[in-house]
Design a protein around this motif. Sequence first.
Motif, mmCIF file in Angstrom:
data_model
loop_
_atom_site.group_PDB
_atom_site.id
_atom_site.type_symbol
_atom_site.label_atom_id
_atom_site.label_comp_id
_atom_site.label_asym_id
_atom_site.label_seq_id
_atom_site.Cartn_x
_atom_site.Cartn_y
_atom_site.Cartn_z
ATOM 1 N N ILE A 108 0.834 -1.202 0.000
ATOM 2 C CA ILE A 108 0.000 0.000 0.000
ATOM 3 C C ILE A 108 0.867 1.250 0.000
ATOM 4 C CG2 ILE A 108 -1.638 1.335 1.384
ATOM 5 C CD1 ILE A 108 -2.818 -1.398 2.290
ATOM 6 N N SER A 111 2.216 2.635 -3.387
ATOM 7 C CA SER A 111 1.289 3.141 -4.402
ATOM 8 C C SER A 111 0.514 4.343 -3.872
ATOM 9 C CB SER A 111 0.307 2.037 -4.810
ATOM 10 O OG SER A 111 -0.703 2.536 -5.660
ATOM 11 N N GLU A 113 -2.355 4.979 -5.218
ATOM 12 C CA GLU A 113 -3.723 4.685 -5.629
ATOM 13 C C GLU A 113 -4.495 3.849 -4.618
ATOM 14 O OE1 GLU A 113 -4.024 3.451 -9.842
ATOM 15 O OE2 GLU A 113 -1.827 3.502 -9.819
ATOM 16 N N LEU A 114 -3.809 3.291 -3.623
ATOM 17 C CA LEU A 114 -4.446 2.317 -2.737
ATOM 18 C C LEU A 114 -4.795 2.912 -1.382
ATOM 19 C CD1 LEU A 114 -2.160 -0.761 -3.502
ATOM 20 C CD2 LEU A 114 -4.451 -0.294 -4.397
ATOM 21 N N THR A 118 -8.522 -1.939 3.425
ATOM 22 C CA THR A 118 -8.652 -2.922 2.337
ATOM 23 C C THR A 118 -10.052 -3.501 2.221
ATOM 24 O OG1 THR A 118 -7.985 -4.774 3.761
ATOM 25 C CG2 THR A 118 -6.224 -3.554 2.637
ATOM 26 N N TRP A 121 -11.938 -2.391 -0.994
ATOM 27 C CA TRP A 121 -11.161 -2.300 -2.233
ATOM 28 C C TRP A 121 -11.961 -2.810 -3.422
ATOM 29 C CZ3 TRP A 121 -5.333 -3.957 -1.567
ATOM 30 C CH2 TRP A 121 -4.661 -2.924 -0.882
ATOM 31 N N THR A 122 -11.743 -2.169 -4.551
ATOM 32 C CA THR A 122 -12.347 -2.613 -5.810
ATOM 33 C C THR A 122 -11.498 -3.737 -6.411
ATOM 34 O OG1 THR A 122 -11.076 -1.048 -7.152
ATOM 35 C CG2 THR A 122 -13.171 -0.277 -6.219
ATOM 36 N N HIS A 123 -12.055 -4.371 -7.428
ATOM 37 C CA HIS A 123 -11.322 -5.426 -8.131
ATOM 38 C C HIS A 123 -10.015 -4.880 -8.693
ATOM 39 C CE1 HIS A 123 -10.530 -8.901 -10.681
ATOM 40 N NE2 HIS A 123 -10.432 -8.102 -11.725
ATOM 41 N N ASN A 124 -10.050 -3.671 -9.227
ATOM 42 C CA ASN A 124 -8.849 -3.063 -9.813
ATOM 43 C C ASN A 124 -7.784 -2.812 -8.755
ATOM 44 O OD1 ASN A 124 -7.453 -1.794 -12.141
ATOM 45 N ND2 ASN A 124 -7.650 0.060 -10.899
ATOM 46 N N GLU A 125 -8.201 -2.397 -7.555
ATOM 47 C CA GLU A 125 -7.242 -2.156 -6.475
ATOM 48 C C GLU A 125 -6.588 -3.450 -6.003
ATOM 49 O OE1 GLU A 125 -9.247 1.922 -4.620
ATOM 50 O OE2 GLU A 125 -9.963 -0.072 -3.984
ATOM 51 N N ILE A 128 -3.920 -4.179 -8.461
ATOM 52 C CA ILE A 128 -2.763 -3.305 -8.271
ATOM 53 C C ILE A 128 -1.857 -3.855 -7.181
ATOM 54 C CG2 ILE A 128 -2.024 -1.029 -7.470
ATOM 55 C CD1 ILE A 128 -4.502 0.136 -8.845
ATOM 56 N N ILE A 129 -2.444 -4.220 -6.020
ATOM 57 C CA ILE A 129 -1.613 -4.757 -4.931
ATOM 58 C C ILE A 129 -0.985 -6.072 -5.363
ATOM 59 C CG2 ILE A 129 -3.393 -6.097 -3.727
ATOM 60 C CD1 ILE A 129 -0.691 -3.958 -2.045
#
Length: 341
Positions: A108, A111, A113-114, A118, A121-125, A128-129
């Motif tokens: 985290i 980035s 963006e995060l 948690t 968190w979205t699927h995209n996040e 990213i992790i």
Amino acid sequence: MKTNIAILVAADELCLNDLCTFIEDYLLDDESLLKQNFVLIQDVITKFTQFGKLVQFYNISIQQDPSLIFKADDFATIKQEILLKILVENNHSEKFIIVWDKLLEWGIAQSDELPSDTSNWTHNEVLIIGTIIQPFIPYINYKEISPADFVQKVKPFKNVFDIDFYVIDSRIINSDQAPLLGNLIKMAKKDNYNTSYDFKLLVRGSRDGFEVKNFHKFCDEKGPTIVIASVKDTNEILGGFNPLNWTSVTGFNKTKDSFIFSLDQNKKSFIFSKVVEERYAIFNNRETGPDFGRRSSDLRLRIPIKKGQCYMNSYEKLIRKNDGGFEIKEYEVFQVIEKST
């Protein structure tokens, strides 16, 4: 703490030895504060071994409690290669669920963006992790995590584990070690986390012969390559990454992205050594074989006589316990082909 460390380094550069001693003693008056900033202390004593009192404090502290790095307030600032080394060597005493939690905390922090929470968190996040912590995933023993913790803390990130691991046609390294090489290349080149690589075998000593002409025949002008050699009568594996072309024209090639490394077949040791003298990173020599560094060379494979040598000149670390020569049992060179995942 950072200010005092900066003053200590500046005093050392100015050869103010008495001031250095005073600052070290001042810092050691509050050991709890040093342990809260243990990552900073680790970084300092790695770069400045002359600070003997801090080195002694670090060594004694880490022996008494190998998990201090994970407990430090500044854990999120640890360098990727240091954290990877800790996990590869498993030189800590934390439970794996704690390591997983700390790995998420570290990811985290890498980035912008995060969010720290948690749970939403979205699927995209999650993806990213996943790309950030991917190099570390093979080194956590998930079987040691309790079912309750696994369901609550790990399962929500199940998409993180949908990763194509590297496949490599090698008689020297195995499928567990191939991802490590890919991650080292990614770190050296500072490639996007989504980047991965294919390894295409170009030459193998036992298959194609150890003649230097065959090395140049199969490896010249092939772009980025990784060289791997096994040391005779040991578990040592040595190698290096050349992000440029090998050629038969004798001379140095400059690059900031090369590195050399060592590991063993039992995963008990691992050394990653980045180039520091960029203009001497790669030496092309039509008489020997792969050569990294200047003078006696940081890693040179004299393949026609199945011998090699390691010294510390143009790269940041010596990759063997002792410098000097060794005998080569096998060597391989792979073309590194970048792909998107």
